[in-house]
Design a protein around this motif. Structure first.
Motif, PDB file in Angstrom:
ATOM      1  N   TYR A   1       0.837  -1.210   0.000  1.00  0.00           N
ATOM      2  CA  TYR A   1       0.000   0.000   0.000  1.00  0.00           C
ATOM      3  C   TYR A   1       0.869   1.257   0.000  1.00  0.00           C
ATOM      4  N   ILE A   2       1.895   1.289   0.849  1.00  0.00           N
ATOM      5  CA  ILE A   2       2.746   2.474   0.928  1.00  0.00           C
ATOM      6  C   ILE A   2       3.476   2.718  -0.383  1.00  0.00           C
ATOM      7  N   SER A   3       3.880   1.661  -1.077  1.00  0.00           N
ATOM      8  CA  SER A   3       4.600   1.851  -2.344  1.00  0.00           C
ATOM      9  C   SER A   3       3.716   2.538  -3.389  1.00  0.00           C
ATOM     10  N   PHE A   4       2.409   2.260  -3.354  1.00  0.00           N
ATOM     11  CA  PHE A   4       1.484   2.960  -4.259  1.00  0.00           C
ATOM     12  C   PHE A   4       1.187   4.365  -3.747  1.00  0.00           C
ATOM     13  N   LEU A   5       1.015   4.483  -2.438  1.00  0.00           N
ATOM     14  CA  LEU A   5       0.741   5.793  -1.847  1.00  0.00           C
ATOM     15  C   LEU A   5       1.869   6.772  -2.141  1.00  0.00           C
ATOM     16  N   TYR A   6       3.109   6.322  -1.984  1.00  0.00           N
ATOM     17  CA  TYR A   6       4.255   7.189  -2.257  1.00  0.00           C
ATOM     18  C   TYR A   6       4.243   7.680  -3.701  1.00  0.00           C
ATOM     19  N   LYS A   7       3.967   6.760  -4.621  1.00  0.00           N
ATOM     20  CA  LYS A   7       3.974   7.150  -6.039  1.00  0.00           C
ATOM     21  C   LYS A   7       2.931   8.229  -6.298  1.00  0.00           C
ATOM     22  N   VAL A   8       1.718   8.014  -5.812  1.00  0.00           N
ATOM     23  CA  VAL A   8       0.634   8.956  -6.070  1.00  0.00           C
ATOM     24  C   VAL A   8       0.916  10.311  -5.414  1.00  0.00           C
ATOM     25  N   MET A   9       1.332  10.285  -4.153  1.00  0.00           N
ATOM     26  CA  MET A   9       1.538  11.545  -3.433  1.00  0.00           C
ATOM     27  C   MET A   9       2.756  12.307  -3.958  1.00  0.00           C
ATOM     28  N   LYS A  10       3.787  11.602  -4.371  1.00  0.00           N
ATOM     29  CA  LYS A  10       4.946  12.284  -4.959  1.00  0.00           C
ATOM     30  C   LYS A  10       4.574  12.938  -6.284  1.00  0.00           C
ATOM     31  N   GLU A  11       3.781  12.241  -7.089  1.00  0.00           N
ATOM     32  CA  GLU A  11       3.356  12.820  -8.368  1.00  0.00           C
ATOM     33  C   GLU A  11       2.484  14.050  -8.164  1.00  0.00           C
ATOM     34  N   LYS A  12       1.743  14.086  -7.078  1.00  0.00           N
ATOM     35  CA  LYS A  12       0.887  15.241  -6.781  1.00  0.00           C
ATOM     36  C   LYS A  12       1.617  16.329  -6.004  1.00  0.00           C
TER      37      LYS A  12
ATOM     38  N   GLU B   1       5.153  -8.477 -12.107  1.00  0.00           N
ATOM     39  CA  GLU B   1       5.780  -8.032 -13.358  1.00  0.00           C
ATOM     40  C   GLU B   1       5.699  -6.525 -13.557  1.00  0.00           C
ATOM     41  N   ASN B   2       4.617  -5.882 -13.101  1.00  0.00           N
ATOM     42  CA  ASN B   2       4.484  -4.443 -13.367  1.00  0.00           C
ATOM     43  C   ASN B   2       4.766  -3.569 -12.143  1.00  0.00           C
ATOM     44  N   LEU B   3       5.155  -4.187 -11.019  1.00  0.00           N
ATOM     45  CA  LEU B   3       5.293  -3.435  -9.775  1.00  0.00           C
ATOM     46  C   LEU B   3       6.288  -2.286  -9.885  1.00  0.00           C
ATOM     47  N   GLU B   4       7.453  -2.542 -10.440  1.00  0.00           N
ATOM     48  CA  GLU B   4       8.484  -1.495 -10.528  1.00  0.00           C
ATOM     49  C   GLU B   4       7.984  -0.300 -11.340  1.00  0.00           C
ATOM     50  N   GLU B   5       7.146  -0.569 -12.323  1.00  0.00           N
ATOM     51  CA  GLU B   5       6.649   0.480 -13.215  1.00  0.00           C
ATOM     52  C   GLU B   5       5.541   1.309 -12.571  1.00  0.00           C
ATOM     53  N   ILE B   6       4.624   0.659 -11.859  1.00  0.00           N
ATOM     54  CA  ILE B   6       3.426   1.379 -11.398  1.00  0.00           C
ATOM     55  C   ILE B   6       3.490   1.811  -9.934  1.00  0.00           C
ATOM     56  N   SER B   7       4.578   1.478  -9.248  1.00  0.00           N
ATOM     57  CA  SER B   7       4.672   1.831  -7.830  1.00  0.00           C
ATOM     58  C   SER B   7       5.974   2.568  -7.554  1.00  0.00           C
ATOM     59  N   ASP B   8       6.134   2.974  -6.321  1.00  0.00           N
ATOM     60  CA  ASP B   8       7.402   3.554  -5.870  1.00  0.00           C
ATOM     61  C   ASP B   8       8.048   2.585  -4.879  1.00  0.00           C
ATOM     62  N   ILE B   9       8.163   1.320  -5.301  1.00  0.00           N
ATOM     63  CA  ILE B   9       8.777   0.326  -4.435  1.00  0.00           C
ATOM     64  C   ILE B   9      10.243   0.671  -4.167  1.00  0.00           C
TER      65      ILE B   9
END
Length: 399
Positions: free
Chosen positions: A288-299, A356-364
């Motif tokens: 969850y945090i890896s997706f949250l980071y990506k979204v919040m950083k982009e915003k 397979e797509n985690l590195e691309e769609i998240s901020d892992i």
């Protein structure tokens, strides 16, 4: 010795003194860049002061309003050939920086649940500060020996009523899998978790500090909690930990009655999901945090622990501000995390996530960096192949 990260699951077994010192300096520099917190605290006790939100609170108080700080924690000292814990090195670096800046900073290492450490803390406040005007309660421990009964309580991380199945990730490898967690089997496990992570010890601290006369007129005390999104509710807010958080939040009413004659007040602050030693242990949360980071950083609205605590102090607790509370009387600095647009985007990413797509769609990667930063690793300016002195002492603690 040469210190490299050694990892077992969600725990890093080593920590780096130069890297942790850099981590502390980065947080200090951020607080200083935000300017002075007017009418901020001047004499502060932080219970659970060596990592995470407690450490960030100590740094914010010291460098945001010039506060004298006493920190209480339980960490392993360094020894020849054996690195200390990250919290030990964090505190050593903080005290060194604070003393160089002319700030009072002393620390107590021991079991904060115990009566002995409470008394040591009271004695130090009386001797050096007289009274404190802010008490931060930020303990995170999997077990507690009750100071009155001697009973050892261990917390459990389980859902209540039914099993829970959802996605999780090994954040080291990036492999996503399903995890199933069976529900708690008896009421005793819930009670033990509340005994460890609920509000009783916070109440004991405030009772004993008040009885000793070391709480100033108008004192504030703050403890930290988390709510999170619905997808984590079964394992967190509606699970055993959630029962403990409910108990912690209910303690506010008790403490407000206790502090009334001092014109004091207590709060629970609900903070954002962040990479901490505690959160890394909770299934589902790292993904969850890896997706949250990506979204919040982009915003452009991402915050780490130090940004969260600086905002809590500057916008909620001080600067002549009276915090707006939610329907349950809590301060919310998870407001940006819980914005509807943020949660909608996180949920969309969650639904389509695969190994397979985690590195691309998240901020892992950001998650991993933050995890290793906790232990002093992954800082570009530190040479981790070079010898470093692992034996670092905390100036105020006599070994």
């Amino acid at each position: 010795m040469i210190i490299q990260p050694r990892v077992r699951g969600f725990i890093c077994l080593t920590s780096h003194p130069e890297g942790t010192a850099q981590h502390i300096k980065n947080q200090i520099d951020y607080v200083k860049s935000q300017g002075e917190i007017s009418n901020g605290p001047k004499k502060v006790l932080v219970i659970g002061a060596s990592t995470g939100f407690g450490l960030a609170s100590r740094i914010t108080a010291a460098y945001g309003s010039g506060a004298a700080t006493i920190g209480v924690f339980f960490e392993k000292p360094a020894a020849p050939g054996k690195p200390g814990t990250a919290g030990w090195y964090n505190t050593a670096a903080f005290e060194k920086e604070a003393h160089a800046a002319g700030l009072y900073a002393k620390s107590i290492n021991g079991d904060a649940f115990s009566d002995d450490i409470k008394q040591q803390t009271i004695d130090l406040i009386k001797a050096d500060l007289g009274q404190v005007d802010l008490v931060i309660y930020s303990l995170a421990s999997p077990r507690r020996t009750h100071p009155k009964t001697g009973v050892a309580h261990a917390s459990v991380l389980k859902p209540i009523g039914q099993s829970f199945t959802n996605k999780t990730v090994d954040f080291h490898t990036g492999v996503i899998s399903d995890i199933s967690i069976q529900p708690v089997e008896n009421e005793e496990d819930i009670e033990n978790t509340i005994a460890v992570m609920g509000g009783e010890d916070w109440k004991f601290w405030i009772e004993e500090l008040k009885e000793a006369g070391v709480l100033a007129e108008g004192v504030k005390t703050v403890a930290y909690s988390y709510i999170g999104p619905e997808l984590t509710y079964p394992i967190y807010r509606n699970g055993t930990i959630g029962k403990a958080k409910d108990d912690l939040e209910d303690t506010v009413t008790v403490l407000n009655d206790m502090l009334q004659d001092l014109n004091g007040i207590s709060y629970v602050s609900v903070n954002k999901a962040l990479v901490t030693q505690s959160s890394s242990a909770i299934p589902v949360v790292p993904l969850y945090i890896s997706f949250l980071y990506k979204v919040m950083k982009e915003k452009g609205i991402h915050e780490g622990t130090i940004e969260q605590m600086q905002r809590l102090f500057a916008e909620k607790l001080y600067n002549n501000n009276t915090p707006t509370l939610d329907e349950k009387g809590r301060i919310r600095v998870d407001d940006l995390e819980m914005r509807a647009d943020v949660q909608a985007e996180v949920d969309a990413l969650w639904q389509k996530a695969t190994t397979e797509n985690l590195e691309e769609i998240s901020d892992i990667k950001g998650y991993r960096d933050d995890f290793f930063n906790l232990f002093g690793f992954n800082f570009d300016n530190i040479n981790y192949d070079a010898d470093t002195n692992e034996v670092v002492n905390i100036p105020s603690i006599k070994s």
